[in-house]
Design an enzyme around this catalytic site. Structure first.
Site, short mmCIF file in Angstrom:
data_model
loop_
_atom_site.label_atom_id
_atom_site.label_comp_id
_atom_site.label_asym_id
_atom_site.label_seq_id
_atom_site.Cartn_x
_atom_site.Cartn_y
_atom_site.Cartn_z
CG HIS A 181 -1.39 -8.42 0.65
ND1 HIS A 181 -0.97 -7.13 0.46
CD2 HIS A 181 -2.73 -8.36 0.56
CE1 HIS A 181 -2.01 -6.33 0.28
NE2 HIS A 181 -3.09 -7.07 0.31
CE1 TYR B 16 -3.23 -2.83 0.48
CE2 TYR B 16 -3.75 -1.98 2.66
CZ TYR B 16 -3.98 -2.88 1.65
OH TYR B 16 -4.96 -3.82 1.79
#
Length: 268
Positions: free
Chosen positions: A98, A40
């Site tokens: 993730h 991110y």
């Protein structure tokens, strides 16, 4: 479960000075759970907002997610140490893998889970977990780590994608569930069933979408750069839906997945 605050603040897209301001406002509003990820590029913003808030580190639950490249053998520990340095903290509260796959194929689960467990043993993270895993992936992880090691599973979940089979599996196995995209990117607004429930509670459809998952003991991580919406989302904690309302919203499920890259695992 695991003392994870059920109302978290997602930080995808909350970059730069505006991102820091949004995250800091979330903390001032009352959020005590920040969700970030190496991919991110918001770990620095989370750390800066936390410092500016003046809150003790122990009062804010920090989650990050390890990107696929850093799941390669020998890279996870160093990358997680880097995440801590970027955040300006000594350790994380929760670290997730993730994705179990990348555009290049499946990742080496025994290798990255061994390093994730080592990170926990070294105190780099209090809890470990996964994201975007299937039930088959979770079963494999349990075989590798042993039962009870995976504390959290984060996946897409909202009224239009209830993912109930996966939710049920996790809760039965003592794995807490974090719902990403819990607002379905605003798609619930205008839904006649959700709007009717919202009217009864003098609430917004976004708040009802959040209350729907919260009522089932799940964790939600909505995000916004709009300060009014950040506060509005947080207020969803106070909404109490009854069983009939929960069932009516669940019936809106249409398996409408919004995050589904071509290389995704074979979803349950």
């Amino acid at each position: 479960m695991y003392n994870i605050p059920p109302m978290g603040f997602g930080t995808f897209g909350r970059t730069g000075a505006e991102g820091v301001a949004a995250i800091q406002f979330a903390l001032e509003t009352g959020y005590r759970h920040l969700d970030t990820a190496q991919s991110y590029d918001t770990e620095r913003e989370c750390g800066e907002a936390l410092r500016r808030s003046g809150l003790p580190r122990a009062e804010v639950f920090l989650t990050t997610k390890v990107t696929g490249a850093n799941c390669a053998r020998g890279r996870l520990l160093a990358s997680l140490q880097g995440s801590c340095e970027t955040l300006g903290v000594d350790s994380l509260d929760l670290t997730l893998i993730h994705w179990p796959v990348t555009p290049g194929g499946r990742l080496d689960m025994p290798a990255y889970l061994a390093e994730l467990a080592e990170a926990q043993s070294r105190g780099l993270t209090r809890l470990i977990g996964v994201s975007n895993f299937t039930i088959s992936d979770l079963e494999e992880a349990k075989t590798i780590l042993g039962p009870g090691r995976i504390a959290n599973h984060q996946f897409e979940r909202h009224p239009y994608l209830t993912n109930q089979k996966l939710v049920n599996y996790c809760l039965y196995n003592g794995i807490s569930v974090t719902c990403y995209l819990p607002l379905a990117r605003g798609a619930c607004a205008g839904d006649p069933v959700i709007e009717a429930v919202a009217k009864r509670h003098v609430a917004t459809p976004h708040q009802i979408a959040l209350a729907f998952s919260l009522a089932q003991g799940l964790i939600v991580i909505p995000t916004s750069g709009n300060l009014e919406r950040i506060a509005e989302n947080f207020a969803a904690r106070d909404i109490r839906l009854d069983a009939d309302e929960i069932a009516a919203i669940a019936a809106r499920n249409r398996n409408a997945r919004q995050i589904n890259p071509s290389w995704s695992p074979k979803w349950d």
